[in-house]
Scaffold this motif. Structure first.
Motif, short mmCIF file in Angstrom:
data_model
loop_
_atom_site.label_atom_id
_atom_site.label_comp_id
_atom_site.label_asym_id
_atom_site.label_seq_id
_atom_site.Cartn_x
_atom_site.Cartn_y
_atom_site.Cartn_z
N GLU A 198 60.02 -39.99 85.32
CA GLU A 198 59.39 -39.12 86.31
C GLU A 198 60.17 -39.19 87.62
O GLU A 198 60.70 -40.23 88.00
N TRP A 199 60.27 -38.06 88.28
CA TRP A 199 60.83 -38.01 89.63
C TRP A 199 59.75 -38.44 90.61
O TRP A 199 58.59 -38.01 90.52
N MET A 200 60.09 -39.32 91.58
CA MET A 200 59.12 -39.81 92.54
C MET A 200 59.53 -39.37 93.94
O MET A 200 60.71 -39.50 94.32
N ASP A 201 58.55 -38.90 94.71
CA ASP A 201 58.80 -38.60 96.11
C ASP A 201 59.19 -39.90 96.83
O ASP A 201 58.66 -40.97 96.51
N LYS A 202 60.07 -39.79 97.80
CA LYS A 202 60.53 -40.99 98.48
C LYS A 202 60.65 -40.74 99.98
O LYS A 202 61.02 -39.64 100.42
N ALA A 203 60.32 -41.76 100.76
CA ALA A 203 60.65 -41.74 102.18
C ALA A 203 62.11 -42.12 102.36
O ALA A 203 62.83 -41.55 103.17
N HIS A 204 62.54 -43.09 101.56
CA HIS A 204 63.93 -43.54 101.54
C HIS A 204 64.07 -44.47 100.34
O HIS A 204 63.11 -44.72 99.62
N GLU A 205 65.28 -44.97 100.15
CA GLU A 205 65.50 -45.98 99.12
C GLU A 205 65.92 -47.28 99.78
O GLU A 205 66.26 -47.32 100.97
N VAL A 206 65.86 -48.37 99.02
CA VAL A 206 66.26 -49.69 99.52
C VAL A 206 67.22 -50.32 98.53
O VAL A 206 66.95 -50.33 97.32
N ARG A 207 68.34 -50.82 99.03
CA ARG A 207 69.20 -51.71 98.25
C ARG A 207 68.87 -53.13 98.71
O ARG A 207 69.07 -53.49 99.87
N LEU A 208 68.34 -53.90 97.79
CA LEU A 208 67.98 -55.28 98.06
C LEU A 208 68.97 -56.19 97.34
O LEU A 208 69.01 -56.23 96.11
N LEU A 262 69.03 -65.39 86.93
CA LEU A 262 70.04 -64.83 87.83
C LEU A 262 70.10 -65.62 89.14
O LEU A 262 69.07 -66.06 89.66
N THR A 263 71.29 -65.72 89.68
CA THR A 263 71.50 -66.26 91.02
C THR A 263 71.77 -65.15 92.02
O THR A 263 71.56 -65.32 93.23
N PHE A 264 72.24 -64.01 91.51
CA PHE A 264 72.56 -62.84 92.33
C PHE A 264 71.99 -61.61 91.65
O PHE A 264 72.00 -61.50 90.43
N GLY A 265 71.51 -60.67 92.47
CA GLY A 265 71.07 -59.39 91.93
C GLY A 265 71.10 -58.32 92.99
O GLY A 265 70.77 -58.58 94.17
N ALA A 266 71.53 -57.11 92.62
CA ALA A 266 71.51 -55.95 93.51
C ALA A 266 70.44 -54.99 93.00
O ALA A 266 70.65 -54.28 92.02
N PHE A 267 69.29 -54.99 93.67
CA PHE A 267 68.11 -54.23 93.24
C PHE A 267 68.05 -52.90 93.98
O PHE A 267 68.35 -52.82 95.18
N ASP A 268 67.62 -51.87 93.27
CA ASP A 268 67.36 -50.57 93.88
C ASP A 268 65.87 -50.26 93.78
O ASP A 268 65.27 -50.36 92.70
N GLY A 286 76.27 -56.19 90.86
CA GLY A 286 76.41 -54.97 91.63
C GLY A 286 77.30 -55.13 92.86
O GLY A 286 77.52 -56.23 93.37
N GLN A 287 77.77 -53.98 93.35
CA GLN A 287 78.60 -53.96 94.56
C GLN A 287 77.73 -54.19 95.80
O GLN A 287 76.57 -53.76 95.86
N ILE A 291 77.73 -52.38 101.86
CA ILE A 291 76.49 -52.62 102.60
C ILE A 291 76.76 -53.58 103.76
O ILE A 291 76.27 -53.39 104.88
N GLU A 292 77.55 -54.61 103.50
CA GLU A 292 77.89 -55.54 104.58
C GLU A 292 78.71 -54.85 105.65
O GLU A 292 78.50 -55.07 106.85
N GLN A 293 79.65 -54.00 105.24
CA GLN A 293 80.46 -53.28 106.21
C GLN A 293 79.61 -52.36 107.08
O GLN A 293 79.83 -52.24 108.29
N GLU A 294 78.63 -51.69 106.46
CA GLU A 294 77.82 -50.72 107.19
C GLU A 294 76.78 -51.37 108.10
O GLU A 294 76.42 -50.80 109.13
N THR A 295 76.29 -52.55 107.75
CA THR A 295 75.15 -53.12 108.47
C THR A 295 75.41 -54.49 109.07
O THR A 295 74.66 -54.92 109.95
N GLY A 296 76.43 -55.19 108.59
CA GLY A 296 76.70 -56.53 109.09
C GLY A 296 75.87 -57.62 108.45
O GLY A 296 75.97 -58.79 108.85
N VAL A 297 75.03 -57.31 107.45
CA VAL A 297 74.26 -58.37 106.80
C VAL A 297 75.23 -59.34 106.12
O VAL A 297 76.17 -58.92 105.46
N PRO A 298 75.02 -60.65 106.27
CA PRO A 298 76.06 -61.63 105.89
C PRO A 298 76.02 -62.02 104.40
O PRO A 298 75.81 -63.18 104.05
N ILE A 299 76.27 -61.07 103.54
CA ILE A 299 76.19 -61.35 102.11
C ILE A 299 77.35 -62.24 101.66
O ILE A 299 77.15 -63.22 100.93
N ALA A 300 78.57 -61.93 102.08
CA ALA A 300 79.73 -62.73 101.68
C ALA A 300 79.56 -64.18 102.10
O ALA A 300 79.84 -65.10 101.33
#
Length: 314
Positions: A198-208, A262-268, A286-287, A291-300
């Motif tokens: 099913e298609w779901m209406d969205k306000a936005h998506e989140v990459r976690l 899992l120790t790492f996961g890229a969730f949508d 996942g890549q 995301i780090e380049q765009e936001t500065g979150v310290p994933i690396a």
């Protein structure tokens, strides 16, 4: 900083992996010894010698550096390529050599008793989308209504029971999500398994992005019609904003990670106009660099810290 005898980090990936480059740079900054190689280098450029004693002892040697297999604190398993075998081999010989290399090289490496991000066996299990969806549903992460079928009639019947558009997405290789018309389902559906949702209406998506016990959640806001269907279709239109993870979602994602080891996961996730988080999928390898380049979150830095520590978060 790390003591000199703390053990090396094995980074197993292809030589053009800029994401791994960033983690290796962070490890170098922290003084952590790193041995980087690609499965493609074996058997022509990379030598393996492993003897079964108290576990496997021996080494990987690329002619420039040597890794002591008994002194590996962690493995970062990114995206190694297939084995490069000598030219001129028969097809039967090539298949045999590849199978032997996979069983021998990857078998020894996969047995290393250390922290993995992520172990290839855990990656493989968690990559099955139907399995993901079942576990996510059982944990209350509320994925979309879904059918997996190669029966066009079953697909049409599923769509008839849902008061919403229907989308399809790949079960394997990355292919953009598209909205489909169930009236057009024909015998081509019979050629393989298809996932319809099913298609779901969205306000936005989140990459976690989850690294051990650390959560890096970023809102992804679409700026075009194509990106509203699948944000991967139009990166240039996207805007990003770090966000907090609701407590119940955090608990359920932790349970999901534990289930698959899992120790790492890229969730949508989709976030609905009412604010509900709806699980779409997880990529256990996942890549995240963009995301780090765009936001500065310290994933690396967080990945490097976990590899340096060599054990799961307490």
């Amino acid at each position: 900083m790390t003591e000199p005898n703390g053990g090396s980090v094995l980074v197993l990936t292809n030589q053009l992996d800029s994401t791994a480059d960033l983690v290796v740079s962070r490890l170098n900054d922290r003084g952590v010894p790193v041995f980087r190689c690609d499965a493609a280098e074996f058997p022509q450029e990379l030598m393996l010698s492993a003897t079964l004693e108290d576990g496997w002892s021996g080494a990987l040697d690329n002619g420039l550096r040597r890794l002591d297999l008994s002194n590996v604190r962690a493995v970062y398993y990114r995206r190694p390529e297939e084995f490069r075998l000598p030219d001129g081999m028969s097809e039967a010989g090539r298949q045999f050599a590849a199978a032997q290399s996979r069983a021998g090289f990857l078998g020894v490496v996969a047995s290393l008793p250390c922290l993995w991000i992520n172990h290839p066996a855990r990656d493989q299990q968690a990559n099955y989308k139907p399995w993901q969806l079942r576990i996510a549903q059982g944990l209350g992460l509320n994925p979309p209504r879904t059918i997996i079928t190669n029966d066009p009639a079953a697909g049409r019947n599923f769509a008839a029971g849902i008061d919403a558009p229907i989308i399809t997405k790949s079960l394997g290789a990355p292919v953009d999500t598209v909205i489909v018309d169930p009236a057009e389902f024909d015998d081509s559906v019979r050629l393989c398994a298809h996932l319809f949702q099913e298609w779901m209406d969205k306000a936005h998506e989140v990459r976690l992005t989850v690294v051990g016990s650390r959560f890096f959640a970023v809102e992804i806001h679409a700026g075009s019609d194509a990106a509203r269907v699948d944000w991967r279709a139009d990166y240039k239109s996207l805007t990003y904003k770090p966000t907090a993870v609701p407590g119940d979602v955090r608990e359920r994602v932790n349970a999901f990670m534990h289930h698959f080891g899992l120790t790492f996961g890229a969730f949508d996730f989709i976030v609905t106009p009412e604010g509900a988080w709806r699980f779409l999928e997880v990529n256990p390898n996942g890549q995240w660099h963009w995301i780090e380049q765009e936001t500065g979150v310290p994933i690396a830095r967080s990945i490097a810290e976990l590899l340096e520590k060599g054990r799961a978060d307490d």
